[in-house]
Design a protein around this motif. Structure first.
Motif, PDB file in Angstrom:
ATOM      1  N   PRO A  86       0.804  -1.248   0.000  1.00 16.12           N
ATOM      2  CA  PRO A  86       0.000   0.000   0.000  1.00 16.12           C
ATOM      3  C   PRO A  86       0.830   1.288   0.000  1.00 16.12           C
ATOM      4  CG  PRO A  86      -0.920  -1.545   1.591  1.00 16.12           C
ATOM      5  CD  PRO A  86       0.330  -2.177   1.056  1.00 16.12           C
ATOM      6  N   ILE A  87       1.784   1.453   0.917  1.00 16.59           N
ATOM      7  CA  ILE A  87       2.452   2.770   0.912  1.00 16.59           C
ATOM      8  C   ILE A  87       3.260   2.887  -0.388  1.00 16.59           C
ATOM      9  CG2 ILE A  87       2.658   3.453   3.324  1.00 16.59           C
ATOM     10  CD1 ILE A  87       5.254   1.830   3.447  1.00 16.59           C
ATOM     11  N   GLN A  88       3.175   4.062  -1.002  1.00 18.48           N
ATOM     12  CA  GLN A  88       3.834   4.270  -2.293  1.00 18.48           C
ATOM     13  C   GLN A  88       5.337   4.456  -2.065  1.00 18.48           C
ATOM     14  OE1 GLN A  88       2.346   3.428  -4.825  1.00 18.48           O
ATOM     15  NE2 GLN A  88       4.177   3.848  -6.070  1.00 18.48           N
ATOM     16  N   MET A  89       6.097   3.621  -2.746  1.00 21.06           N
ATOM     17  CA  MET A  89       7.551   3.682  -2.603  1.00 21.06           C
ATOM     18  C   MET A  89       8.120   4.520  -3.742  1.00 21.06           C
ATOM     19  SD  MET A  89       8.920   1.374  -0.373  1.00 21.06           S
ATOM     20  CE  MET A  89       8.209   0.220   0.783  1.00 21.06           C
ATOM     21  N   SER A  90       9.369   4.943  -3.534  1.00 20.17           N
ATOM     22  CA  SER A  90      10.118   5.538  -4.652  1.00 20.17           C
ATOM     23  C   SER A  90      11.565   5.130  -4.475  1.00 20.17           C
ATOM     24  CB  SER A  90      10.000   7.070  -4.587  1.00 20.17           C
ATOM     25  OG  SER A  90      10.941   7.536  -3.629  1.00 20.17           O
ATOM     26  N   LEU A  91      12.421   5.463  -5.419  1.00 23.29           N
ATOM     27  CA  LEU A  91      13.832   5.063  -5.282  1.00 23.29           C
ATOM     28  C   LEU A  91      14.445   5.707  -4.043  1.00 23.29           C
ATOM     29  CD1 LEU A  91      14.956   5.079  -9.027  1.00 23.29           C
ATOM     30  CD2 LEU A  91      14.916   3.116  -7.463  1.00 23.29           C
ATOM     31  N   LYS A  92      13.831   6.852  -3.631  1.00 23.13           N
ATOM     32  CA  LYS A  92      14.370   7.555  -2.443  1.00 23.13           C
ATOM     33  C   LYS A  92      14.137   6.744  -1.168  1.00 23.13           C
ATOM     34  CE  LYS A  92      12.409  11.717  -3.078  1.00 23.13           C
ATOM     35  NZ  LYS A  92      11.941  11.602  -4.484  1.00 23.13           N
ATOM     36  N   SER A  93      13.198   5.754  -1.238  1.00 23.36           N
ATOM     37  CA  SER A  93      12.937   4.945  -0.029  1.00 23.36           C
ATOM     38  C   SER A  93      14.052   3.931   0.217  1.00 23.36           C
ATOM     39  CB  SER A  93      11.627   4.168  -0.195  1.00 23.36           C
ATOM     40  OG  SER A  93      10.686   4.894  -0.936  1.00 23.36           O
ATOM     41  N   PHE A  94      15.024   3.875  -0.694  1.00 24.81           N
ATOM     42  CA  PHE A  94      16.046   2.826  -0.589  1.00 24.81           C
ATOM     43  C   PHE A  94      17.461   3.395  -0.598  1.00 24.81           C
ATOM     44  CE2 PHE A  94      13.212  -0.764  -1.263  1.00 24.81           C
ATOM     45  CZ  PHE A  94      12.144  -0.210  -1.958  1.00 24.81           C
ATOM     46  N   ASP A  95      18.350   2.706   0.155  1.00 24.83           N
ATOM     47  CA  ASP A  95      19.794   2.914  -0.044  1.00 24.83           C
ATOM     48  C   ASP A  95      20.174   1.871  -1.078  1.00 24.83           C
ATOM     49  OD1 ASP A  95      20.238   4.872   1.952  1.00 24.83           O
ATOM     50  OD2 ASP A  95      20.015   3.292   3.471  1.00 24.83           O
ATOM     51  N   ILE A  96      20.654   2.306  -2.230  1.00 22.08           N
ATOM     52  CA  ILE A  96      20.912   1.346  -3.314  1.00 22.08           C
ATOM     53  C   ILE A  96      22.383   0.943  -3.312  1.00 22.08           C
ATOM     54  CG2 ILE A  96      20.820   0.997  -5.822  1.00 22.08           C
ATOM     55  CD1 ILE A  96      18.328   2.693  -5.863  1.00 22.08           C
ATOM     56  N   GLY A  97      22.625  -0.360  -3.340  1.00 21.28           N
ATOM     57  CA  GLY A  97      23.992  -0.889  -3.297  1.00 21.28           C
ATOM     58  C   GLY A  97      24.476  -1.276  -4.679  1.00 21.28           C
ATOM     59  N   ARG A  98      25.325  -2.313  -4.737  1.00 18.62           N
ATOM     60  CA  ARG A  98      25.987  -2.677  -5.988  1.00 18.62           C
ATOM     61  C   ARG A  98      25.039  -3.444  -6.915  1.00 18.62           C
ATOM     62  NH1 ARG A  98      27.385  -8.026  -5.863  1.00 18.62           N
ATOM     63  NH2 ARG A  98      27.094  -9.035  -3.815  1.00 18.62           N
ATOM     64  N   GLY A  99      25.434  -3.448  -8.176  1.00 21.12           N
ATOM     65  CA  GLY A  99      24.682  -4.232  -9.160  1.00 21.12           C
ATOM     66  C   GLY A  99      24.883  -5.711  -8.871  1.00 21.12           C
ATOM     67  N   ILE A 100      23.788  -6.490  -8.934  1.00 25.01           N
ATOM     68  CA  ILE A 100      23.923  -7.937  -8.670  1.00 25.01           C
ATOM     69  C   ILE A 100      23.409  -8.757  -9.854  1.00 25.01           C
ATOM     70  CG2 ILE A 100      23.854  -7.835  -6.156  1.00 25.01           C
ATOM     71  CD1 ILE A 100      20.880  -8.400  -6.252  1.00 25.01           C
ATOM     72  N   GLY A 101      23.138  -8.083 -10.950  1.00 26.98           N
ATOM     73  CA  GLY A 101      22.693  -8.864 -12.112  1.00 26.98           C
ATOM     74  C   GLY A 101      22.105  -7.943 -13.155  1.00 26.98           C
ATOM     75  N   LYS A 102      21.941  -8.499 -14.368  1.00 30.14           N
ATOM     76  CA  LYS A 102      21.265  -7.665 -15.353  1.00 30.14           C
ATOM     77  C   LYS A 102      20.398  -8.534 -16.249  1.00 30.14           C
ATOM     78  CE  LYS A 102      25.270  -7.328 -18.494  1.00 30.14           C
ATOM     79  NZ  LYS A 102      24.857  -8.490 -19.264  1.00 30.14           N
ATOM     80  N   GLY A 103      19.258  -7.962 -16.629  1.00 34.74           N
ATOM     81  CA  GLY A 103      18.348  -8.718 -17.503  1.00 34.74           C
ATOM     82  C   GLY A 103      18.377  -8.051 -18.865  1.00 34.74           C
ATOM     83  N   GLN A 104      17.436  -8.448 -19.697  1.00 38.41           N
ATOM     84  CA  GLN A 104      17.366  -7.860 -21.041  1.00 38.41           C
ATOM     85  C   GLN A 104      16.966  -6.388 -20.941  1.00 38.41           C
ATOM     86  OE1 GLN A 104      14.445  -9.698 -23.486  1.00 38.41           O
ATOM     87  NE2 GLN A 104      14.904  -8.459 -25.266  1.00 38.41           N
ATOM     88  N   PHE A 105      16.116  -6.076 -19.966  1.00 45.83           N
ATOM     89  CA  PHE A 105      15.585  -4.703 -19.894  1.00 45.83           C
ATOM     90  C   PHE A 105      16.241  -3.860 -18.837  1.00 45.83           C
ATOM     91  CE2 PHE A 105      12.413  -4.945 -22.961  1.00 45.83           C
ATOM     92  CZ  PHE A 105      11.868  -6.209 -22.928  1.00 45.83           C
ATOM     93  N   GLY A 106      16.761  -4.454 -17.800  1.00 46.18           N
ATOM     94  CA  GLY A 106      17.226  -3.573 -16.736  1.00 46.18           C
ATOM     95  C   GLY A 106      18.311  -4.211 -15.899  1.00 46.18           C
ATOM     96  N   ARG A 107      18.741  -3.430 -14.955  1.00 47.50           N
ATOM     97  CA  ARG A 107      19.787  -3.916 -14.050  1.00 47.50           C
ATOM     98  C   ARG A 107      19.167  -4.199 -12.683  1.00 47.50           C
ATOM     99  NH1 ARG A 107      24.550  -2.557 -16.665  1.00 47.50           N
ATOM    100  NH2 ARG A 107      25.761  -3.170 -14.864  1.00 47.50           N
ATOM    101  N   VAL A 108      19.832  -5.077 -11.947  1.00 48.00           N
ATOM    102  CA  VAL A 108      19.334  -5.446 -10.621  1.00 48.00           C
ATOM    103  C   VAL A 108      20.360  -4.995  -9.579  1.00 48.00           C
ATOM    104  CG1 VAL A 108      18.473  -7.333  -9.197  1.00 48.00           C
ATOM    105  CG2 VAL A 108      18.310  -7.489 -11.690  1.00 48.00           C
ATOM    106  N   TYR A 109      19.859  -4.346  -8.530  1.00 44.70           N
ATOM    107  CA  TYR A 109      20.759  -3.858  -7.467  1.00 44.70           C
ATOM    108  C   TYR A 109      20.319  -4.419  -6.127  1.00 44.70           C
ATOM    109  CZ  TYR A 109      21.755  -0.439 -11.113  1.00 44.70           C
ATOM    110  OH  TYR A 109      22.089   0.144 -12.308  1.00 44.70           O
TER     111      TYR A 109
END
Ligand code: AK6
Length: 270
Positions: free
Chosen positions: A6-29
């Motif tokens: 329910p609560i609306q998240m945004s990227l600001k809600s997270f401390d983003i760390g290192r990349g841990i993978g990548k797909g066809q469309f995007g990267r995973v952190y």
């Protein structure tokens, strides 16, 4: 506490760390949700890429499917949000990473560990089949391991990853395709029984049963179900692999019997 949508998240809600993978469309952190301290994996998908590939409808459908898949051995989609550039998936984080890496590192797994992973896979597959979903691409590249050594099916229909460069063949591997698909026949959930047999073989030997350099050679061996079992395999392991790698889908051991098989029962959490 687990993340509630329910609560609306945004990227600001997270401390983003290192990349841990990548797909066809995007990267995973790897990321930590600031309020809860919860560690998650964030899959950041550029919206313009999704539009270019006409993939947003697939993604929305998949997000719906994911929302009602709840199983300890299926990687959870915890939530999602978007801003004007990215569509972000909040995914469960599997701390021990890709099963494939474990396999490459150790060559092959001990029978006890392999048996526990296959038991967990059989449980996840019967759950998925009850939801009338089939054809999980269950090769080691799509399986993750969490902190408690639990396997997590992490692939999803549409999340077509870049051809896994790990395999010699291009555009992913044919190793897991059953004879009925090689021959273009219609297929049902029994293809997952075949793939479970291929996975069991690969975990115990470090190679896929029908592995060949070229596609046609692999196809031929699959169609003829031509594989050999190495001497180091226990009798029970051989028996389970042979009961799953049956050409006729109707003769493949059903998942409920896989879970009762001696090779699964003898290594149960003692
Ligand atoms: C439920 O899962 C998913 C659901 C949806 C999608 C997806 O991308 N859908 C899509 C995208 C665009 C168009 C249409 C559909 C992907 C996944 N799953 C993964 O991407 C694999 C692991 S990413 C997480 C993760 C966790 N734990 C780790 N530990 C080490 C690495 C690692 C990596």
């Amino acid at each position: 506490s687990p993340i509630r949508a329910p609560i609306q998240m945004s990227l600001k809600s997270f401390d983003i760390g290192r990349g841990i993978g990548k797909g066809q469309f995007g990267r995973v952190y790897i990321a930590r949700e600031k309020m809860s301290g919860y560690i998650v994996a964030l899959k950041v998908l550029p919206i313009n890429e999704l539009i270019k590939a006409n993939a947003e409808r697939q993604l929305r459908r998949e997000v719906e499917i994911q929302a009602n898949l709840r199983h300890p051995n299926i990687l959870r989609l915890l939530g999602h949000f978007q801003d004007n550039i990215y569509f972000v998936l909040i995914l469960e984080y599997a701390a021990k990473g890709e099963l494939y890496k474990q396999l490459v590192k150790s060559g092959r797994l001990k029978e006890k560990k392999a048996s526990r992973y296959i038991a967990q896979m059989a449980g996840a597959l019967s759950y998925i089949h009850k939801k009338h979903v089939i054809h999980r691409d269950i090769k080691p590249e799509n399986l993750l391991i969490d902190l408690n050594d639990e396997i997590k099916i992490a692939d999803f229909g549409w999340s077509v990853h870049t051809p896994s460069q790990r395999r010699k063949t291009f555009c992913g591997t044919l190793d897991y395709i059953p004879p009925e698909m090689v021959e273009g026949k219609e297929h049902d959930e029994k293809i997952d029984l075949w793939s479970l047999g291929v996975l069991c073989y690969e975990l115990l030997t470090g190679t896929a049963p029908f592995e060949e350099t070229g596609h046609t050679a692999t196809y031929k061996r699959i169609a003829k179900v031509e594989f050999t079992l190495p001497d180091h395999l226990s009798y029970d392991a051989r028996d389970l692999i042979c009961s799953l790698l049956q050409r006729d889908p109707k003769r493949r051991l059903p998942l409920k019997d896989v879970l009762k098989h001696p090779w699964i029962q003898k290594y149960k959490k003692t």
